[in-house]
Design a protein around this motif. Structure first.
Motif, PDB file in Angstrom:
ATOM      1  N   LEU A 357      -1.349 -12.953   3.206  1.00 38.11           N
ATOM      2  CA  LEU A 357      -0.847 -12.130   2.121  1.00 38.11           C
ATOM      3  C   LEU A 357      -1.984 -11.600   1.244  1.00 38.11           C
ATOM      4  O   LEU A 357      -1.974 -10.440   0.817  1.00 38.11           O
ATOM      5  CB  LEU A 357       0.152 -12.933   1.283  1.00 38.11           C
ATOM      6  N   LEU A 360      -3.541  -8.816   3.043  1.00 35.69           N
ATOM      7  CA  LEU A 360      -2.729  -7.613   2.922  1.00 35.69           C
ATOM      8  C   LEU A 360      -2.893  -6.953   1.554  1.00 35.69           C
ATOM      9  O   LEU A 360      -2.952  -5.723   1.443  1.00 35.69           O
ATOM     10  CB  LEU A 360      -1.259  -7.961   3.158  1.00 35.69           C
ATOM     11  N   LYS A 361      -2.975  -7.769   0.509  1.00 31.26           N
ATOM     12  CA  LYS A 361      -3.200  -7.202  -0.825  1.00 31.26           C
ATOM     13  C   LYS A 361      -4.543  -6.469  -0.890  1.00 31.26           C
ATOM     14  O   LYS A 361      -4.644  -5.380  -1.460  1.00 31.26           O
ATOM     15  CB  LYS A 361      -3.155  -8.320  -1.867  1.00 31.26           C
ATOM     16  N   GLN A 364      -4.251  -3.264   0.856  1.00 29.39           N
ATOM     17  CA  GLN A 364      -3.501  -2.309   0.057  1.00 29.39           C
ATOM     18  C   GLN A 364      -4.376  -1.708  -1.047  1.00 29.39           C
ATOM     19  O   GLN A 364      -4.309  -0.503  -1.324  1.00 29.39           O
ATOM     20  CB  GLN A 364      -2.278  -2.999  -0.545  1.00 29.39           C
ATOM     21  N   ARG A 420       1.869   1.380   7.888  1.00 29.05           N
ATOM     22  CA  ARG A 420       1.406   0.245   7.086  1.00 29.05           C
ATOM     23  C   ARG A 420       2.575  -0.359   6.300  1.00 29.05           C
ATOM     24  O   ARG A 420       2.693  -1.589   6.180  1.00 29.05           O
ATOM     25  CB  ARG A 420       0.307   0.704   6.125  1.00 29.05           C
ATOM     26  N   GLU A 423       4.625  -2.428   8.619  1.00 31.87           N
ATOM     27  CA  GLU A 423       3.961  -3.710   8.878  1.00 31.87           C
ATOM     28  C   GLU A 423       4.162  -4.666   7.706  1.00 31.87           C
ATOM     29  O   GLU A 423       4.403  -5.867   7.900  1.00 31.87           O
ATOM     30  CB  GLU A 423       2.469  -3.480   9.142  1.00 31.87           C
ATOM     31  N   LEU A 424       4.052  -4.125   6.482  1.00 30.86           N
ATOM     32  CA  LEU A 424       4.273  -4.994   5.318  1.00 30.86           C
ATOM     33  C   LEU A 424       5.716  -5.509   5.277  1.00 30.86           C
ATOM     34  O   LEU A 424       5.962  -6.680   4.940  1.00 30.86           O
ATOM     35  CB  LEU A 424       3.961  -4.221   4.028  1.00 30.86           C
ATOM     36  N   GLU A 425       6.678  -4.654   5.633  1.00 30.99           N
ATOM     37  CA  GLU A 425       8.070  -5.132   5.660  1.00 30.99           C
ATOM     38  C   GLU A 425       8.281  -6.205   6.721  1.00 30.99           C
ATOM     39  O   GLU A 425       8.987  -7.187   6.505  1.00 30.99           O
ATOM     40  CB  GLU A 425       9.001  -3.947   5.920  1.00 30.99           C
ATOM     41  N   GLN A 428       6.948  -9.333   5.399  1.00 33.11           N
ATOM     42  CA  GLN A 428       7.885  -9.906   4.442  1.00 33.11           C
ATOM     43  C   GLN A 428       9.000 -10.655   5.157  1.00 33.11           C
ATOM     44  O   GLN A 428       9.424 -11.741   4.737  1.00 33.11           O
ATOM     45  CB  GLN A 428       8.449  -8.801   3.565  1.00 33.11           C
ATOM     46  N   ALA A 501       4.447  -8.619  -4.167  1.00 31.04           N
ATOM     47  CA  ALA A 501       4.243  -7.796  -2.969  1.00 31.04           C
ATOM     48  C   ALA A 501       5.275  -6.678  -2.908  1.00 31.04           C
ATOM     49  O   ALA A 501       4.966  -5.538  -2.533  1.00 31.04           O
ATOM     50  CB  ALA A 501       4.328  -8.672  -1.725  1.00 31.04           C
ATOM     51  N   LEU A 505       4.768  -2.638  -2.871  1.00 33.33           N
ATOM     52  CA  LEU A 505       5.371  -1.758  -1.866  1.00 33.33           C
ATOM     53  C   LEU A 505       6.076  -0.586  -2.543  1.00 33.33           C
ATOM     54  O   LEU A 505       6.021   0.565  -2.057  1.00 33.33           O
ATOM     55  CB  LEU A 505       6.364  -2.551  -1.019  1.00 33.33           C
TER      56      LEU A 505
END
Length: 621
Positions: A357, A360-361, A364, A420, A423-425, A428, A501, A505
Motif C-alpha cells: 500500500l 502504491l501511495k 500515486q 492504474r 489496479e488500485l481497485e 482494494q 486510499a 482514488l
C-alpha cells in the motif's frame, strides 16, 4: 514385569566380573529363583544341562536373554504367582547396585519404604523400557503421600528439584526419584515413622487395590448381634478381620455388578447404618458417624462400578485417564502453537500488504507529479499554438496536426490512468479479502477458546486436582483477549489506511474528469476555428472579384450607350474567364474547409483582425 526382570537379570549378568563359569553359576541361581518365585515347574537336571561350562548349552550359544524369554517368561501364567514375591526378587536384583541411601543412617525413608516407593514407581511409570515417571505422575504420587500425612506439598520446591534432575526421555528414573525423596527437601521436618505410615497407606491403596479400610460394626447372620470388625475394601471383595493387624480373617463379601449398597434408618440402638445387598444375602453395618458412612457407601459403589465395567483396579483406570489427559494437553498445546504460527503468518502477510500500500501511495504521488508536469507542458504548447495561429493560417494547420498528436498522447495517458485506477481497485478488493480472512481467523480462535473453556469446566467437575491447570488456562484466555484487543486496534488502523486510499482514488478521478473537460474545450475551439475558416473563405472569395470600369459601362449601356456593344462583350468574356480561374484557385480552400468540417471542426478560429486585413488587401487589388 518383563522390563523389570530383564533389567535386573541383564545388570547382574553383564556387570559381574566373574570368569565364564562364575557367570553361568549366577545365571543358574537366578533362573532357579525365578522358577520358584513365578511358580513355574522345572527340572533341576535340565537346568544343570542348560548351564554347562562348555559351548553346547543354550546359554553359551545364544546368551541369557533368549533363554530368559523362551524357558521362563513364556511359561508364566497370570495369577499363578504372588506378585509381592516377584517384586522383592526384582528389588533385590536392582537395589544393591543402584540404590544409594545415606551411609550415616540419615535417610528420610527406610529400606522397606524405599521398596514400596519402588513398587509405586513401577506402577505409575510409563509402559516402555527403560522405565521413567513423568513429572505429573511424580507430583501425583508425592501429593498422595503428603495427603496421607495431612501436610501440603511444596510445589515450588518440587519444581526446583525436577529442574535440577537430569530428565532423560522426559522423566525421572526410579533411582533419581528415590534420591530426590531421600534428599529431605520435599519432606523436611517430618518424622520417619509418619512417612512410613503414609507410604504404607498409599502402597495399600495403589498396589494392593485397597479402596478403603477401617472399623465398622457388623450384624451377625445367626446370632444377630453386633460385632466390631476391621473391614478392607477391594474392587472384588469386602473382607473383614478381628483387628487391624489382619491376622484372623472372619469373612469376605464378594462384590459383582448385581450388588448394591443402601442407607438404612437408625434402629436397635445403632446409628449411621447401611447395608450391602448381594444375590444371596444382605449385610448390615454401622459406621461411627455420618461422614464415615458416606465414605464407605461411595467406596463400595465405586467397587461395584468397577466390577460392572470389568475393571480390576481403580488406580489403573485413573492412571489411564491421567495419561489420556496428558495426551490431550499435548494436543491442545500443539494446536495452540499451530494457531500462534498461523497468526504470525497473518501478521507478516498484513505487514506485506501495508508495504504494498505504501508503494502504491508513492506511485500515486509520482503520477500526480507527472500529471502536473504534463499539464504545465500542455499549457505552454497551447500558448505557442495560439501565437502560431496569429502569425499565419498554415502554421495553424501544422499546430492542429501537432495538437491531434498531443490528443492521442493524452488519450494514451488517460488510458494508463484508468488502468492504474483499476489496479488500485483490485488491490482494494484483495485487502478486503485479507480483512475477511483475519475476521474468520478471529472467529475460529474464539470458537477454539470456547471449546477449551468447556473442556476445562468438565475436567473441573471430574477431577478436583486440575484446579491449577484451570487457573493457567484462564491466564491464557486473558492473554488471548489482550491479543484480540491488539488485533482490533490494528484492524481500525487498517480501515483508516483504506479510507485514505479511497480518498486518493477520488482525487485521481476528479483530476481525470478535469483533464477530459480540457480536452473537450480544446475540441470545441477547433470546431469553432473550422467554422470561422469556412466563413472567411467565403468572404475572401467575394472580395477577390475585381471592380473594373467595364462593369460600370455595362450598367450604363441600358441608358443609351449603344455604340460600344462589341467592346462590352469582350470585357464580359474576359471577366468570366478570370472568375473561372479564381474559382479554380478557391476550390482547394473550400475543400480544406470541408475537411475541417468533416474532422469535427478541429481548426482554430481566425482572429477578426486578420480577416479585416485580408478583406482590405482584396479591395485594394
Amino acid at each position: 514385569m518383563e522390563h523389570l526382570l530383564l533389567a535386573g537379570s541383564s545388570r547382574m549378568v553383564t556387570a559381574s566380573k566373574f570368569p565364564t563359569g562364575g557367570k553361568f553359576t549366577c545365571c543358574k541361581v537366578l533362573s532357579h529363583n525365578l522358577y520358584t518365585v513365578l511358580c513355574i515347574p522345572h527340572d533341576p537336571v535340565a537346568l544343570e544341562e542348560h548351564f554347562r561350562d562348555d559351548d553346547d548349552g543354550p546359554v553359551s550359544s545364544q546368551g541369557y536373554m533368549p533363554y530368559l524369554n523362551k524357558y521362563i517368561l513364556d511359561k508364566v501364567e497370570e495369577g499363578a504367582f504372588v506378585k509381592e514375591n516377584f517384586d522383592e526378587l526384582c528389588w533385590t536384583l536392582t537395589a544393591k547396585k543402584n540404590y544409594k541411601p545415606d551411609r550415616n543412617g540419615n535417610s528420610v525413608v527406610s529400606h522397606q519404604d524405599a521398596f514400596k516407593l519402588w513398587c509405586l514407581f513401577n506402577f505409575l511409570s510409563e509402559d516402555k523400557y527403560p522405565l521413567i515417571m513423568v513429572p505429573d505422575e511424580v507430583e501425583y504420587l508425592l501429593k498422595k503421600i503428603c495427603t496421607a500425612m495431612n501436610v501440603e506439598l511444596n510445589s515450588c520446591e518440587l519444581d526446583d528439584c525436577l529442574s535440577q534432575e537430569p530428565q532423560g526421555q522426559g522423566g525421572l528414573t526410579v533411582w533419581q526419584f528415590l534420591d530426590m525423596v531421600n534428599s529431605g527437601r520435599l519432606l523436611r521436618g517430618i518424622e520417619q515413622e509418619a512417612i512410613s505410615m503414609a507410604v504404607e497407606e498409599v502402597y495399600q491403596e495403589v498396589i494392593e487395590d485397597v479402596l478403603k479400610q477401617g472399623y465398622l460394626w457388623k450384624k451377625g447372620q445367626l446370632r444377630r448381634n453386633w460385632s466390631e470388625r476391621w473391614f478392607m475394601l477391594k474392587p472384588s471383595a469386602l473382607s473383614y478381620y478381628m483387628s487391624e493387624e489382619r491376622k484372623e480373617k472372619k469373612g469376605s463379601i464378594t462384590l459383582d455388578k448385581h450388588c448394591c449398597v443402601e442407607v438404612l434408618p437408625d434402629r436397635d440402638g445403632k446409628r449411621c447404618m447401611f447395608c450391602v445387598k448381594t444375590s444371596s444375602r444382605t449385610y448390615e453395618m454401622s459406621a461411627s458417624d455420618t461422614r464415615q458412612r458416606q465414605e464407605w457407601t461411595l467406596a463400595i459403589q465405586t467397587a461395584i462400578r468397577l466390577q460392572a465395567e470389568g475393571k480390576k483396579s481403580l488406580h489403573k483406570d485413573l492412571k489411564q485417564k491421567r495419561r489420556e489427559q496428558r495426551e490431550q494437553r499435548e494436543q491442545r498445546k500443539a494446536a495452540k502453537e499451530e494457531e500462534t504460527q498461523r497468526l504470525k503468518q497473518l501478521q507478516e502477510e498484513k505487514e506485506r500488504k501495508l508495504q504494498e500500500l505504501e508503494l502504491l501511495k508513492e506511485a500515486q504521488r509520482q503520477a500526480e507529479i507527472l500529471l502536473q508536469e504534463e499539464e504545465q507542458r500542455r499549457r505552454q504548447q497551447h500558448e505557442e499554438m495560439q501565437r502560431t495561429l496569429e502569425i499565419q493560417l498554415q502554421e495553424a494547420e501544422q499546430a492542429r496536426a501537432s495538437m491531434q498528436a498531443e490528443m492521442v498522447l493524452k488519450e494514451e495517458e488517460a488510458e494508463r490512468q484508468r488502468k492504474r485506477i483499476m489496479e488500485l481497485e483490485e488491490m482494494q478488493e484483495r485487502l478486503q479479502e485479507a480483512l475477511q480472512q483475519e475476521v474468520k481467523a478471529r472467529h475460529d480462535e474464539e470458537s477454539v477458546r470456547y471449546a477449551q473453556a468447556r473442556l476445562l469446566a468438565e475436567e473441573e467437575e471430574k477431577l478436583k486436582q486440575l484446579m491449577k491447570l484451570k487457573e493457567e488456562q484462564e491466564e491464557y484466555i486473558i492473554k488471548t483477549q489482550l491479543e484480540k484487543q491488539v488485533l482490533k486496534q490494528e484492524m481500525e488502523n487498517k480501515n483508516k489506511c483504506l479510507e485514505e486510499a479511497q480518498k486518493q482514488l477520488e482525487e485521481v478521478r476528479v483530476n481525470r474528469q478535469r483533464v477530459d473537460q480540457d480536452v473537450m474545450a480544446a475540441q470545441r475551439k477547433l470546431r469553432q476555428a473550422s467554422t470561422n475558416v469556412k466563413h472567411w473563405n467565403v468572404q475572401m472569395n467575394r472580395l477577390m472579384h475585381p471592380i473594373e470600369p467595364g462593369d460600370k459601362r455595362t450598367n450604363m449601356s441600358g441608358g443609351g450607350f449603344a455604340g460600344y456593344p462589341p467592346l462590352m462583350c469582350r470585357r464580359d468574356s474576359s471577366l468570366k474567364l478570370k472568375q473561372k480561374v479564381e474559382d479554380k484557385g478557391s476550390d482547394p480552400m473550400r475543400e480544406s474547409s470541408k475537411e475541417n468540417v468533416s474532422n469535427g471542426g478541429s481548426s482554430s478560429p481566425l482572429p477578426s483582425s486578420d480577416a479585416d486585413t485580408m478583406a482590405t488587401e482584396a479591395s485594394n487589388q
